[in-house]
Design a protein around this motif. Sequence first.
Motif, mmCIF file in Angstrom:
data_model
loop_
_atom_site.group_PDB
_atom_site.id
_atom_site.type_symbol
_atom_site.label_atom_id
_atom_site.label_comp_id
_atom_site.label_asym_id
_atom_site.label_seq_id
_atom_site.Cartn_x
_atom_site.Cartn_y
_atom_site.Cartn_z
ATOM 1 N N GLN A 48 17.566 -48.356 74.294
ATOM 2 C CA GLN A 48 16.364 -49.784 75.656
ATOM 3 C C GLN A 48 16.562 -50.231 74.456
ATOM 4 O OE1 GLN A 48 17.133 -48.635 78.409
ATOM 5 N NE2 GLN A 48 18.411 -47.190 78.179
ATOM 6 N N THR A 52 9.842 -52.005 76.761
ATOM 7 C CA THR A 52 10.234 -51.489 78.116
ATOM 8 C C THR A 52 9.289 -49.906 78.331
ATOM 9 O OG1 THR A 52 12.176 -50.502 77.245
ATOM 10 C CG2 THR A 52 12.508 -52.757 77.982
ATOM 11 N N HIS A 54 10.313 -46.727 80.577
ATOM 12 C CA HIS A 54 10.412 -45.536 81.112
ATOM 13 C C HIS A 54 9.568 -44.947 82.328
ATOM 14 C CE1 HIS A 54 13.476 -48.394 79.224
ATOM 15 N NE2 HIS A 54 12.784 -48.486 78.100
#
Length: 485
Positions: A48, A52, A54
């Motif tokens: 990834q 970010t 998740h």
Amino acid sequence: MIYNDTIVALATPSGSGAVAIIRMSGKNAITIASEVFQSVSGKDLTKQKTHTIHLGTIVDGTKIYDQVLVSIFKNPHSYTGEDVIEISCHGSTFIQQQIIQLLLRKGCRMAQAGEFTLRAFLNGKLDLSQAEAVADLISSDNEASHQIAMQQMRGGFSNEIAKLREELLNFASLIELELDFAEEDVEFADRTQFHDLLTRIEFVLKRLIDSFAVGNVIKNGIPVAIVGEPNVGKSTLLNALLNEERAIVSHIAGTTRDTIEDELVIGGIGFRFIDTAGIRETKDHVESIGIRKTFEKIEQAQVVLYLFESLKFQVSSSEYITEIEKVKNKYPLKPLIVVINKIDLLSEEEILNIQQQLETLNLKPETISAKQKTGIDELKNQLLSFVNTGALRNNETIVTNTRHYDSLLKALEEIQKVKFGLNSGLPSDLLAIDIKQALGLNSGLPSDLLAIDIKQALYYFGEITGEVTNDELLGNIFANFCIGK
């Protein structure tokens, strides 16, 4: 100092809450997180992008610990400059400990106090003064201390020091160059420009050193001692200032037998008020101990509020004026505020008469009624006037750190040595020694005394920003941080 392992710690305060954040940093942070995290969409954390978030669960085999959010920050674009993972879980202390223990079993090590910020410093994300400002920011409890910490953390102080150091280093290089051509008797460093630079550096250092007096009280709070005879309203005044019943109030003289302290923020500045035992002759042993403590607190205080009762002052004004003069002479450097309490018992003409008598001592008394809370705002404004907040309002650099203050004093001493050598007409080889000493360069000393002093001054500049450091210094600084920062 090189760290290759991966550390973990709770980044939020310990105890139960809505959400807790567990932070990891190190080369294996993302790999370890991927081993215990199951994304709801089946994503592989190792593939990834940075920055970010998740959604998924933390698992150990078939055992599910919690549903969490995992944030990814890849090096070098993270707080520490390493790969960083932050796990936002539910705030149960049981869940927090279960996840941390799981991460320890997977290869993490518990972080030491301030180790995340230490790694940020070692990886060049922050200089040392900025790193120290992080701790000050966390502990700031009023607007002024917060503003100073933010200014330092954003590099205001560091930039000022770095600019001075760079200019001094340039001249040191020219002085060194002259040593290589000593037989030709040439000057590469313009002595007039060099003298102007030293004068400017001296001015800036003195300004920063002087700012410490303001910065120290802003950071730690200004202690204010409330003193006076028994039963003049000291405890009532403390309660009125704090707007709560903090101290016991009684018509019986000598009720306060120990000091009572509490803090209040006025205009963004922290004040620590100390209600003391009434000063009088007494045979009561316990009360005598309290009175002795009163004088100890006056010694420690930055400001003294000397409280008098209006009717008693009116009857025996000459005696009280003599007492005020004694206090002024005993503590000439302490701001003294004379406060006349219970003015609701006097007429306007009687109040004016008291004010005129005290003006002969160059004192403008504050007239209040602590019981009715009149005059309290004016008293607060008078207290605030003793703090020089001009530099704060103008966003100037204010020194609050004792280590920085000590280094600035030493750097100033070396700069003044360089300036003295220059004004005395020392040859370039002697100048070079003084300059090197000021700069703090650790190469072999030439025969030039000026270069030595410059080297030493640069050394003290470097101590502040961390260009010159050692493991013991770093250990002392970061030991005062909280775990997880």
